[in-house]
Scaffold this active site. Structure first.
Site, PDB file in Angstrom:
ATOM      1  N   ASP A  61       1.018  -1.054  -0.106  1.00  0.00           N
ATOM      2  CA  ASP A  61      -0.042   0.074  -0.040  1.00  0.00           C
ATOM      3  C   ASP A  61       0.975   1.185  -0.024  1.00  0.00           C
ATOM      4  O   ASP A  61       1.295   1.721   0.995  1.00  0.00           O
ATOM      5  CB  ASP A  61      -1.061   0.058   1.181  1.00  0.00           C
ATOM      6  CG  ASP A  61      -1.939  -0.987   1.229  1.00  0.00           C
ATOM      7  OD1 ASP A  61      -1.732  -2.007   0.473  1.00  0.00           O
ATOM      8  OD2 ASP A  61      -3.037  -1.050   1.896  1.00  0.00           O
ATOM      9  N   LYS A  84      -6.931   3.481  -2.940  1.00  0.00           N
ATOM     10  CA  LYS A  84      -7.305   3.501  -1.492  1.00  0.00           C
ATOM     11  C   LYS A  84      -7.668   4.743  -0.918  1.00  0.00           C
ATOM     12  O   LYS A  84      -6.647   6.004  -1.318  1.00  0.00           O
ATOM     13  CB  LYS A  84      -6.168   2.731  -0.657  1.00  0.00           C
ATOM     14  CG  LYS A  84      -6.482   2.713   0.809  1.00  0.00           C
ATOM     15  CD  LYS A  84      -5.194   1.679   1.339  1.00  0.00           C
ATOM     16  CE  LYS A  84      -5.227   1.731   2.734  1.00  0.00           C
ATOM     17  NZ  LYS A  84      -4.189   0.995   3.592  1.00  0.00           N
ATOM     18  N   LYS A  88     -10.359   0.346  -2.145  1.00  0.00           N
ATOM     19  CA  LYS A  88     -10.180   0.149  -0.873  1.00  0.00           C
ATOM     20  C   LYS A  88     -10.838   1.400   0.098  1.00  0.00           C
ATOM     21  O   LYS A  88     -10.151   2.475  -0.014  1.00  0.00           O
ATOM     22  CB  LYS A  88      -9.093  -0.015  -0.573  1.00  0.00           C
ATOM     23  CG  LYS A  88      -8.898  -0.421   1.126  1.00  0.00           C
ATOM     24  CD  LYS A  88      -7.355  -1.111   1.439  1.00  0.00           C
ATOM     25  CE  LYS A  88      -7.282  -1.381   3.016  1.00  0.00           C
ATOM     26  NZ  LYS A  88      -6.052  -1.923   3.353  1.00  0.00           N
TER      27      LYS A  88
END
Length: 247
Positions: free
Chosen positions: A99, A173, A207
């Site tokens: 990430d 995300k 996400k």
């Protein structure tokens, strides 16, 4: 709905941020890892220094739990070289998901070439090692137009440089959970920001990280179309309780 398979149980505090010793912080991280194994969550999201510990614990338990870690967290403003170096170490230690914090400050300042280069090289590194790659855009730092533009930029970079079968393994995300907002405004995912991301990052996945604190809120995010939810209160959400954590 098996909501546990959408939940990335998350613990990303340093010892200093948690106000505890390094050994105490390591014990908290291990507690999160064990809980994620026991509860059969999708993934445990932890700091890079705990990835190898998680790998060992998961192996001993013969669990299917996967491991995610953060790269250039939480600021995202390090050099591309530093980001790639961190990612390579995480891969070597056994991370399944990388990430990356997108250099959203560079994006806001108009340095689009830097953002494009890190998305290209970071995604390439992850996909070459069969990892899932997520780009954290820090929605609380952006206005609606910037969320649209950055989500679109990431989508376009992936679609222009990678094969279609790779798209499923790249996410946009929402948040780090560490961005300081003014006037107690949300610093994580909201339905409004998630819809903007969904509309402009597709066919990439989304996400929703931070701000999801109940089963109902998680279910709403899933109905909207998110594939993963990051939370420090995964067990509470899965059991129908209200999360007490801030992420």
């Amino acid at each position: 709905m098996d909501i546990k398979q959408y939940l990335d149980s998350t613990y990303l505090k340093t010892a200093e941020q948690a106000g505890i010793s390094e050994s105490e912080n390591a014990a908290v991280a291990e507690k999160f890892i064990k809980e994620a194994i026991d509860e059969h969550f999708k993934l445990i999201m932890i700091r890079p220094e705990f990835v190898s510990v998680a790998k060992e614990m998961i192996g001993s338990a013969k669990s299917k739990l996967t491991i995610g870690t953060v790269i250039d967290f939480p600021e995202g403003s390090s050099s591309i070289h530093k980001k790639l170096e961190e990612a390579q170490k995480a891969i070597a230690d056994g991370a399944d998901d990388l990430d990356f914090v997108c250099n959203y400050k560079a994006f806001i300042n108009g340095d689009i070439s830097t953002v494009k280069e890190e998305i290209l090289l970071g995604t390439k590194l992850g996909l070459e090692h069969h990892k899932i790659v997520k780009w954290i855009i820090e929605v609380a730092a952006l206005n609606a137009l910037q969320i649209v533009q950055l989500s679109t930029l990431i989508k376009n970079m992936v679609m222009s440089n990678f094969k279609e079968e790779a798209y499923v393994n790249v996410f946009v995300k929402s948040s780090t959970g560490f961005y300081k907002t003014k006037n107690n405004l949300p610093n994580g995912a909201t339905p409004e920001t998630v819809v903007l991301m969904l509309e402009n990052a597709s066919p990439l996945s989304i996400k929703a990280a931070g701000g999801v604190r109940t089963y109902e809120e998680a279910a709403e995010m899933i109905r909207l179309g998110v594939r993963r939810i990051g939370t420090s209160s995964a067990k509470a959400i899965a059991s129908g309780a209200v999360a007490s954590g801030g992420y």
